[in-house]
Enzyme design. Structure first.
Site, PDB file in Angstrom:
ATOM      1  N   LYS A   1      -9.812  27.410 -82.439  1.00 48.98           N
ATOM      2  CA  LYS A   1      -9.100  26.248 -81.909  1.00 48.98           C
ATOM      3  C   LYS A   1      -9.055  25.104 -82.920  1.00 48.98           C
ATOM      4  O   LYS A   1      -8.035  24.453 -83.074  1.00 48.98           O
ATOM      5  CB  LYS A   1      -9.743  25.816 -80.584  1.00 48.98           C
ATOM      6  CG  LYS A   1      -9.465  26.824 -79.467  1.00 48.98           C
ATOM      7  CD  LYS A   1     -10.107  26.448 -78.169  1.00 48.98           C
ATOM      8  CE  LYS A   1     -11.587  26.750 -78.152  1.00 48.98           C
ATOM      9  NZ  LYS A   1     -11.914  28.182 -78.218  1.00 48.98           N
TER      10      LYS A   1
ATOM     11  N   ASP B   1      -8.220  23.954 -75.488  1.00 55.22           N
ATOM     12  CA  ASP B   1      -9.497  23.278 -75.279  1.00 55.22           C
ATOM     13  C   ASP B   1      -9.814  23.258 -73.785  1.00 55.22           C
ATOM     14  O   ASP B   1      -9.118  23.890 -72.980  1.00 55.22           O
ATOM     15  CB  ASP B   1      -9.488  21.875 -75.898  1.00 55.22           C
ATOM     16  CG  ASP B   1      -8.704  20.881 -75.061  1.00 55.22           C
ATOM     17  OD1 ASP B   1      -7.936  21.320 -74.160  1.00 55.22           O
ATOM     18  OD2 ASP B   1      -8.846  19.671 -75.291  1.00 55.22           O
TER      19      ASP B   1
END
Ligand code: SF4
Length: 305
Positions: A173, A191
Site C-alpha cells: 500500500k 487502507d
C-alpha cells in the site's frame, strides 16, 4: 525498549505505514503514465442481488459525487519528490499526517537525499523523529530504506511495485501511494478507511486487502484509481467514520446501502464531521500551487460554506 518490544513496534510501524493514505497530483513523473501498476483483476459478484452493471454504475456515481465534495482530495503529506513522499509515508504510521508534515522539514533540510540519510547518525534522526512516535523503529526504517536505495537503486526511488516492496518498512500500500502520486502510475490504496467504506457500499464483501484491491479495480478504469483512493479515504476521514458515521450529513446517502449505520439526524450528524486540521487544504502545510485557486488562495475546506 527491549528486543521483543522493539520488534513488535517495528512490525506495527511497517503494517501501519503501508496502510496509510493515498496521494496528490503527480509530483515527479519519471515513469510513463501509460505503464500501469500490476493490480490483480477479479470477477465482481455484487452482493444483495444488484446486477454487475448496476454495481459499476452506482460505484462510479459515488466516485463522481465524492469528486465534487472533495475536488482537492490529495495525499495529505507534504513532499517535493518521490524520496520525500516515500519517507513521509513510512513516518505516517500510527500518527497524523499533520504531525509528519511538522516533522519532515527539519529532516529533509539536514538529510535531503538517500545518501545523506543512509550516512546519518541514528541518534540524531531519532531526536528529529521523536514527535512522530515509534521513533526508534521509524529511524531504523528510514535509514534502512535509504541504504537500500543507495545500494540497490543508485540512490533513486524505483518506479516499480516489485522494487519498492523490497525496501525496509515499505509494503504494497505504501508502494501504491508512491507510484500513484510521485510517478503518476494508477494505484488503489487499500487502507483502513478504504476497506471499511467499500464494504459499507457493498462494492465487495472481500476482507483481504489484495482481493479488495482487485475487486474495486475491476469496477473502475485504471485512470480513476489514484483519485478514487483519495476520495474514499477523505470521505472515511471526514464523514464516514469507523464508529460514528455521519449518515445524516452524508452527500452520498441515497447511494449507500449502509445508510442508518450511523447518526441520521442532520443536526446531530453535522457535529460528527471532522474538518481540516492543519494547513490548507487538508493537513498539508505546504500545498502545491495546483491546489490553490486563481487568486492564490487555498481551495475552501469541506464545510467552509
Ligand atoms: S450514508 Fe453513512 S454509512 Fe453510508 S457513506 Fe454516508 S456516512 Fe457512510
Amino acid at each position: 525498549m527491549n528486543a521483543t518490544t522493539a520488534k513488535a513496534a517495528e512490525k506495527a510501524v511497517k503494517k501501519a505505514a503501508s496502510a496509510k493514505t493515498a496521494g496528490v497530483k503527480t509530483a515527479a513523473a519519471k515513469v510513463s503514465p501509460a505503464k500501469t501498476s500490476p493490480v490483480r483483476k477479479t470477477a465482481v459478484t455484487p452482493p444483495g442481488g444488484e446486477s454487475p452493471t448496476a454495481l459499476v454504475r452506482r460505484a462510479r456515481r459515488i466516485n463522481r459525487e465524492l469528486a465534487e465534495v472533495y475536488p482537492y482530495a490529495h495525499p495529505e503529506l507534504d513532499f517535493e519528490n518521490p524520496f520525500q513522499l516515500l519517507v513521509a509515508t513510512v513516518l505516517s504510521a500510527q500518527t497524523t499526517d499533520l504531525r509528519v508534515n511538522q516533522t519532515t522539514p527539519a529532516l529533509f533540510a539536514g538529510y535531503p537525499t538517500p545518501e545523506d540519510l543512509a550516512a546519518a547518525n541514528p541518534e540524531v534522526i531519532e531526536e528529529i523523529l521523536r514527535p512522530c512516535g515509534f521513533f526508534r523503529a521509524k529511524t531504523r526504517s528510514v535509514i534502512g530504506l535509504s541504504e537500500a536505495l543507495v545500494e540497490n537503486f543508485g540512490g533513486e526511488v524505483p518506479g516499480r511495485l516489485e522494487d519498492l516492496v523490497t525496501l525496509p518498512g515499505v509494503g504494497r500500500k505504501t508502494a501504491f501511494v508512491v507510484l500513484g502520486n510521485a510517478f503518476g502510475r494508477p494505484g488503489i490504496t487499500v487502507d483502513t478507511h478504504f476497506q471499511r467504506l467499500v464494504r459499507r457500499w457493498q462494492w465487495t464483501a472481500e476482507t483481504d486487502p489484495d482481493k479488495i484491491e482487485a475487486a474495486v479495480g475491476a469496477l473502475f478504469p485504471k485512470s480513476d484509481w489514484t483519485d478514487l483512493s483519495h476520495h474514499v479515504i477523505w470521505h472515511g476521514r471526514r464523514i464516514c467514520h469507523a464508529r460514528k458515521p455521519a449518515c445524516g450529513a452524508c452527500p452520498i446517502a441515497p447511494l449507500c446501502p449502509a445508510y442508518g449505520e450511523g447518526e441520521t439526524d442532520p443536526e446531530k450528524a453535522k457535529k460528527l464531521l471532522k474538518y481540516e486540521k492543519g494547513g490548507f487544504p487538508g493537513q498539508r502545510l505546504k500545498p502545491p500551487q495546483s491546489y490553490l485557486d486563481a487568486g492564490g488562495r487555498p481551495a475552501p475546506p469541506l464545510g467552509a460554506a
